[in-house]
Every structure is written in C-alpha cells, then in structure tokens.
Scaffold this motif. Sequence first.
Motif, short mmCIF file in Angstrom:
data_model
loop_
_atom_site.label_atom_id
_atom_site.label_comp_id
_atom_site.label_asym_id
_atom_site.label_seq_id
_atom_site.Cartn_x
_atom_site.Cartn_y
_atom_site.Cartn_z
N ASP A 13 6.17 -0.93 5.76
CA ASP A 13 6.09 0.50 5.44
C ASP A 13 5.60 0.70 4.00
N GLU A 14 6.16 -0.10 3.08
CA GLU A 14 5.75 0.03 1.68
C GLU A 14 4.29 -0.35 1.50
N THR A 15 3.86 -1.38 2.20
CA THR A 15 2.46 -1.79 2.13
C THR A 15 1.55 -0.68 2.64
N ALA A 16 1.95 -0.03 3.74
CA ALA A 16 1.14 1.06 4.30
C ALA A 16 1.03 2.22 3.32
N ARG A 17 2.16 2.55 2.66
CA ARG A 17 2.12 3.65 1.67
C ARG A 17 1.20 3.31 0.50
N GLN B 119 -2.71 -1.91 -7.97
CA GLN B 119 -2.27 -1.61 -6.61
C GLN B 119 -2.69 -2.71 -5.64
N LEU B 120 -3.90 -3.23 -5.85
CA LEU B 120 -4.36 -4.34 -5.00
C LEU B 120 -3.45 -5.56 -5.15
N ARG B 121 -3.06 -5.86 -6.40
CA ARG B 121 -2.16 -7.00 -6.63
C ARG B 121 -0.81 -6.77 -5.97
N GLU B 122 -0.29 -5.55 -6.09
CA GLU B 122 1.00 -5.23 -5.48
C GLU B 122 0.95 -5.35 -3.95
N ASP C 253 -2.45 3.56 1.55
CA ASP C 253 -2.93 4.95 1.58
C ASP C 253 -3.26 5.43 0.17
N LYS C 254 -2.38 5.11 -0.78
CA LYS C 254 -2.61 5.51 -2.17
C LYS C 254 -3.85 4.83 -2.73
N LEU C 255 -4.02 3.57 -2.38
CA LEU C 255 -5.20 2.83 -2.84
C LEU C 255 -6.47 3.43 -2.25
#
Length: 377
Positions: free
Chosen positions: A109-113, A177-180, A116-118
Amino acid sequence: MRAAAGHTARPVAGVLRKDVTVQVAAHRKPRQRSLGRNTARTAATLALAGAATATAFDGTGNAEPQLTPTQVKAKVDKLYQEAETATEKYNGAKEQADTTQRRLNSLRDETARKQDKLNSAREALGSYAAAQYREGGIDPAWQLALSSDPDQYLDGATFAERAGERQAGAVTRVRQQLREIEQLRGAARIELKSLRSRQAELKRQKKTITGKLAEARSLLARLTPAQRAQATGDGTAPGRASRSASDARADLEQAGSTAAPGTRAAAAVAYAYQKLGSPYVWGATGPDAFDCSGLVQAAYRSAGVSLPRTTYTQINAGRRVSRSELQPGDLVFFYSGISHVGIYVGNGRMIHAPNPSAPVRLAPIDQMPFAGATRVA
C-alpha cells in the motif's frame, strides 16, 4: 507261397507296429493329462500359498495382535498429544504468516501511494521540460536584445531562474522517492520470502496433524462403542456433562468473591462454561469450535484481555503461580513441551478442549502431566 507268406507278413508286422505305436501314444496321452491335473493342483496350491504369504507381508491377512482398550487408549492418547504439539506449531506458524501478510500488504500500500506521488512529480517535470524546450531555441542574450521591454524580460529571467531552482529541487525529491520505492520493494520481497516459508511450515504441520488424527481414528474404529467410550475417557451418561457444569457453577458461586482473582478472570471462566460441549477442531478459535489454546484465547478475549495464540507463548503471558496457589481463571499447562492448556475453574478441575474425540468439557487437572500455571488477570 513262402514269398507270398513273407510278403503278407510285412504288412502284418507294419500293422502290428502301427498298433503298438497307437497304443503307446494312447497310453502316454492319459498320463500327460493326469500330470496336467496334478500340475494345475500344485500351481493352485502354490498360488494360494503365495497369496497368503503376500497377505501376511502387507498386513491384511495376518492382522496384528488385537489391542486391549487400555492399549488403544495409550496409543490414541500419544497420537493426540503429538497431533496437539503439531497443532500448536501450526497455530504459531499461522500467526506469524498472518503478521507477515499484514506487513506485506502495508508495504504494498505504501509503495502504491509513493508511486502515485512519483507519477505526479514526473508529470510536472515533463511539463517543465517541454516548456524549456519550446523556449530554449533562442539564446538569452538575443532574447534580451530583441525584447521590446528589457526590464520586463529581466524580471521574467529572474523568475525563470527561481523556477529552475524549484524544479531542480523537484528533481531531487523525485530521485529520493525512487530510492524509497526501491527500498519498499526490497522489504516487500523479503516479507514475501518469509511468508512463503511460513506457508510451507503450515503445510508440513497440517500433514502431520491429519496423519496423527487419521491413525487415532483407525485405532478407535476397531473398538466397540463401549470400549471406545472407555478409551476416549467419555464414560459419562447422556446429560451428565450439563449436570457437571451446573455443579461447577454452584461450586464457583459457593466459593464467593474470592473464587476468581478479578472480574476479567471470572468473565473468562463464565465464557468457558458457556462453551461446554462445543466440538474440538484443530486451529479453531471459536465461537462454535476450538482447539485448546483457541478456547483460552477466546475466553479471555471475551473478557477484554488479548492473549497470544499458542500454548508455549500463553504460559509467558502472565505471572507464574504454583499449583497450590491456583484460582479460577488461571491457565493450567500440561506436558513437558507445553502442548496443552485449560482454564482452571476450582476444586481441582478445569475446562478444556481435549481432542477431536471429545468436546469442550470439565476434567480433573490430574489427568495429564502438570507443567505449570499462569495468572493473566
């Protein structure tokens, strides 16, 4: 005449020889048929003997010695104990698998959020890059020279520089964001590997449990109903269980307010009484069926107390108490591997979910090897 006689004698001799041959052949034929019948009888005898031998080897002809009800009970009890040990391992693996699944879902779920932000940030950068491309065809010096309003141009250039700095910050944030996202995906891969390991453990324990229970059922099926009742410890007459429950409630009320150390323990005991007669189902936590640790967990959950899922974690969930200190509501544990648990209700008795051959019932705590007790409320 002699020649004729001699000539006549040869056919006779030939006929005689032919007759002898026929007689010999006729004599041999019945003997061959007789030998055939003997051979058939011998083959049949050998075949039966072989079948009997094969049957003895596979255990279906010469059955193993008949076990007495006492011997059956000992074997069944051992099988149930082994199955319950596997059940608690199954419960622990399932609890860990469920926890791992929740973590994996959270990571996804966190990855999907973040994705979307990215994507939004990338779209903004794409628009900025397109604008720069459209306006970047003329050198800034020429733009200044050709501008009809140099002051306005310089103001615009200063604004563009500040906008460029903001876009540079946006690019930095996108990279972060990509790294996260990659870190989250790495963590998700680890959780997925752990989940698959837990699921494999569940499968192994389930196979063990079903095998032990099937063997126990096979042993019990050899007994008469009366012997089976003796072997499973269910020698009570119809209606006896309900009368025992009433008697136990009376004992609890007679003991007064000191019967249980607190209202939550009393509530757990009351819940256990309500579940008398419920079936044992391995891995079940209620409300209609239970295994031993599932009954304990459900009873205290009804009282507002959260307990771990397995016997070997429940024993560490509260304060240890000695056998002489037992009060209603305490958890009582059995066997060296802490593979069985019940809820003490007073007068040397407990309510527990024994095994698939018996429902939730009252039982003396002396019927199994005592391993310890815990007070959780």
